[in-house]
Enzyme design. Sequence first.
Site, PDB file in Angstrom:
ATOM      1  N   GLU A  17      14.853  31.673 -22.360  1.00 36.35           N
ATOM      2  CA  GLU A  17      13.810  31.018 -21.944  1.00 36.35           C
ATOM      3  C   GLU A  17      13.570  30.602 -20.569  1.00 36.35           C
ATOM      4  O   GLU A  17      12.347  30.685 -19.736  1.00 36.35           O
ATOM      5  CB  GLU A  17      13.631  29.789 -22.722  1.00 36.35           C
ATOM      6  CG  GLU A  17      13.165  30.114 -24.262  1.00 36.35           C
ATOM      7  CD  GLU A  17      13.334  28.930 -25.211  1.00 36.35           C
ATOM      8  OE1 GLU A  17      12.391  28.829 -26.021  1.00 36.35           O
ATOM      9  OE2 GLU A  17      14.352  28.165 -25.146  1.00 36.35           O
ATOM     10  N   TYR A  32     -10.377  13.583 -13.901  1.00 34.41           N
ATOM     11  CA  TYR A  32      -9.970  14.480 -14.685  1.00 34.41           C
ATOM     12  C   TYR A  32      -9.094  15.344 -13.854  1.00 34.41           C
ATOM     13  O   TYR A  32      -8.048  16.185 -14.453  1.00 34.41           O
ATOM     14  CB  TYR A  32     -10.686  15.051 -15.732  1.00 34.41           C
ATOM     15  CG  TYR A  32     -12.073  15.427 -15.394  1.00 34.41           C
ATOM     16  CD1 TYR A  32     -12.309  16.716 -14.725  1.00 34.41           C
ATOM     17  CD2 TYR A  32     -13.067  14.648 -15.541  1.00 34.41           C
ATOM     18  CE1 TYR A  32     -13.275  17.207 -14.244  1.00 34.41           C
ATOM     19  CE2 TYR A  32     -14.305  15.241 -15.169  1.00 34.41           C
ATOM     20  CZ  TYR A  32     -14.495  16.348 -14.588  1.00 34.41           C
ATOM     21  OH  TYR A  32     -15.682  16.963 -14.083  1.00 34.41           O
ATOM     22  N   GLU A  40       9.685  17.156 -25.715  1.00 31.94           N
ATOM     23  CA  GLU A  40       9.575  15.879 -26.055  1.00 31.94           C
ATOM     24  C   GLU A  40       9.676  15.427 -24.523  1.00 31.94           C
ATOM     25  O   GLU A  40       8.827  14.170 -24.188  1.00 31.94           O
ATOM     26  CB  GLU A  40      10.627  14.993 -26.758  1.00 31.94           C
ATOM     27  CG  GLU A  40      10.627  15.631 -28.052  1.00 31.94           C
ATOM     28  CD  GLU A  40      11.148  16.963 -28.639  1.00 31.94           C
ATOM     29  OE1 GLU A  40      11.083  17.858 -27.833  1.00 31.94           O
ATOM     30  OE2 GLU A  40      11.570  16.962 -29.742  1.00 31.94           O
ATOM     31  N   LYS A  81       4.097  25.072 -27.167  1.00 31.64           N
ATOM     32  CA  LYS A  81       4.878  26.405 -26.768  1.00 31.64           C
ATOM     33  C   LYS A  81       4.321  27.679 -27.622  1.00 31.64           C
ATOM     34  O   LYS A  81       4.250  27.827 -28.851  1.00 31.64           O
ATOM     35  CB  LYS A  81       6.525  26.269 -27.067  1.00 31.64           C
ATOM     36  CG  LYS A  81       7.128  27.710 -26.654  1.00 31.64           C
ATOM     37  CD  LYS A  81       8.505  27.574 -26.831  1.00 31.64           C
ATOM     38  CE  LYS A  81       9.130  26.526 -25.757  1.00 31.64           C
ATOM     39  NZ  LYS A  81      10.527  26.997 -25.708  1.00 31.64           N
TER      40      LYS A  81
END
Length: 118
Positions: A21, A53, A72, A98
């Site tokens: 990854e 934004y 997290e 993901k």
Amino acid sequence: MHKILLENVRVYTNHGCLNEEELIGSEYRVDLEVTTDLTKSSQTDDLNDTVDYVSLNRIIKEEMAIRSKLLEQVAQRILNRVFKEEEMVKEATVKVSKINPPLGGDVEKVTIQMTQKR
């Protein structure tokens, strides 16, 4: 209270616990919802009276670029920056997904959702 939503912010980066990854990377999607008072900006039409934004999108992109093993940690960093940089935000919810995670099965996405209040 009112809401501003950034939906489906797409980022390609390298989060995850596996070495593959880190080397190959993966596609991620981020959704951010902030609660604020838009009464003044709806009357003044002035960017200084609202949550920008463009700034929220920048925070997402910058924090997603920092490698983490766990989604997290990325989600919490995004929340921390939103509350640090955007004083008008009263509450924020971030979802970090993901896409096609390496789970050994056919899974569209895995999502972490975190909410924080000022």
